[in-house]
Design an enzyme around this catalytic site. Structure first.
Site, PDB file in Angstrom:
ATOM      1  N   THR A  85       1.465  -3.624   8.340  1.00  0.00           N
ATOM      2  CA  THR A  85       2.224  -2.274   7.595  1.00  0.00           C
ATOM      3  C   THR A  85       3.502  -2.350   8.167  1.00  0.00           C
ATOM      4  OG1 THR A  85       0.358  -0.639   7.994  1.00  0.00           O
ATOM      5  CG2 THR A  85       2.344   0.106   8.462  1.00  0.00           C
ATOM      6  N   ARG A 144     -10.530   6.297   2.125  1.00  0.00           N
ATOM      7  CA  ARG A 144      -9.943   6.024   3.449  1.00  0.00           C
ATOM      8  C   ARG A 144      -8.233   6.312   3.541  1.00  0.00           C
ATOM      9  NH1 ARG A 144      -6.340   2.808   6.806  1.00  0.00           N
ATOM     10  NH2 ARG A 144      -6.911   2.937   8.953  1.00  0.00           N
TER      11      ARG A 144
END
Ligand code: SD4
Length: 329
Positions: free
Chosen positions: A189, A217
């Site tokens: 990320t 999710r």
């Protein structure tokens, strides 16, 4: 109060953490990792180096931190070889690449998008939500429609090579509910926080999330206060790692609030990590990392496990810094 000039404690701590398998907290007693004068950009992981340079192009011309962080993380989103940010990302268990992103500026305006599919720049969608709607967050089909209506560039996901890996993963992982793995091999990320020449702060965070997650999710990365938080009076923080654990302690907001109470950026990150550790009996593969900057240009980071690093860019620095951590893998 005048900002302190940069000192290389972060780099020293990093070097020590490489050579000595001890708790980093024992290695460095200073509560500061580093400090810089003038514009500064910090972002997670080594892909942050390239992203920071694009962000710097904005800041060196006197641009705003908000524009810098958007331009910066777009570089990572555009990298088709990146397997956990943007359209090169890995899919969920059902083969869908679902993207999460958020952005926050110096006025505490924020925008967020989650469960977005087939759109090349989730961060710009998040910014458009912030600037063009009355809302903070759009998800799923509604977010896709919003992006398409605005003419955002689309892409077919997963990429063929990513799909091949996914098919292989499916064969090897019949047990769909096995324990998640976020370790030093599979994280990416990008969270970026920046201060511009005006002293204003902004941040951006974007990811394809945890590879092979359950369909639907959403992790911490698009959650304002979890994956990212900016308060221009105090500082900014971003997170990477196991999103569920970061959400549980409202991680980035916690870090900023601790800085408000007088913690240095590094100590605020360390305290957030301590809370995560104290709330989980099983820390197997539970890597979480925080990165923070305060209004004076002090910055720091801390992670549960070794292996986290962040990219730093100032007028005179362009480097990768190893984070301090609580334990070795
Ligand atoms: C998530 N925080 O979706 C992201 C993943 C990540 O390093 O940052 N991995 O939970």
């Amino acid at each position: 109060m005048k900002r302190r000039s940069f000192f290389k404690l972060g780099a020293v701590a990093g070097a020590l953490s490489v050579f000595k398998p001890a708790k980093a907290s024992n290695l460095l007693s200073s509560s500061f990792e580093g400090s810089a004068e003038g514009p500064i950009i910090l972002s997670t992981w080594s892909h942050g180096l390239e992203a920071n340079r694009a962000a710097w192009n904005v800041l060196e011309k006197g641009g705003k931190a908000l524009d810098a962080v958007e331009q910066g993380v777009k570089v990572t989103e555009s990298d088709l070889n990146n397997r956990s940010v943007g359209i090169g990302g890995r899919p969920d268990r059902e083969g869908h690449v679902t993207l999460d992103a958020c952005i926050m500026d110096e006025q505490s305006r924020c925008g967020s998008v989650a469960f977005l599919e087939g759109i090349a720049h989730p961060i710009s969608v998040a910014r458009a939500i912030m600037e063009k709607t009355q809302h903070v967050m759009l998800v799923g089909a509604g977010a896709n429609k919003f992006a398409l209506d605005l003419g955002f560039k689309t892409a077919k996901t997963p990429l063929p090579e990513v799909k091949k890996d996914y098919e292989q993963w499916k064969k090897e992982n019949k047990d769909q509910f096995k324990k998640p793995e976020i370790n030093h091999e599979n994280h990416d990320t990008i969270g970026m926080i920046a201060m511009d020449a005006n002293g204003d702060l902004s941040g951006a965070c974007t990811t394809s999330g945890w590879a092979y997650k359950m369909h639907g999710r959403v992790g911490d990365s698009p959650i304002i206060g979890a994956g990212l938080f900016v308060d221009n009076e105090v500082g900014a923080a971003t997170a990477t790692g196991m999103g569920e654990a970061i959400i549980r302690i409202a991680g980035s907001h916690t870090v900023v609030e601790l800085m408000r109470q007088g913690y240095s950026p590094k100590d605020a990150c360390k305290e957030a990590v301590r809370r995560i550790i104290s709330k989980h009996k099983d820390l197997t593969n539970l890597q979480c990392c925080f990165l923070a900057i305060d209004k004076k240009g002090n910055y720091g980071s801390y992670s549960v496990y070794s292996g986290f690093n962040y990219a730093l860019k100032t007028k005179s620095q362009d480097m990768l810094v190893d984070s301090e951590f609580d334990r070795n893998w």
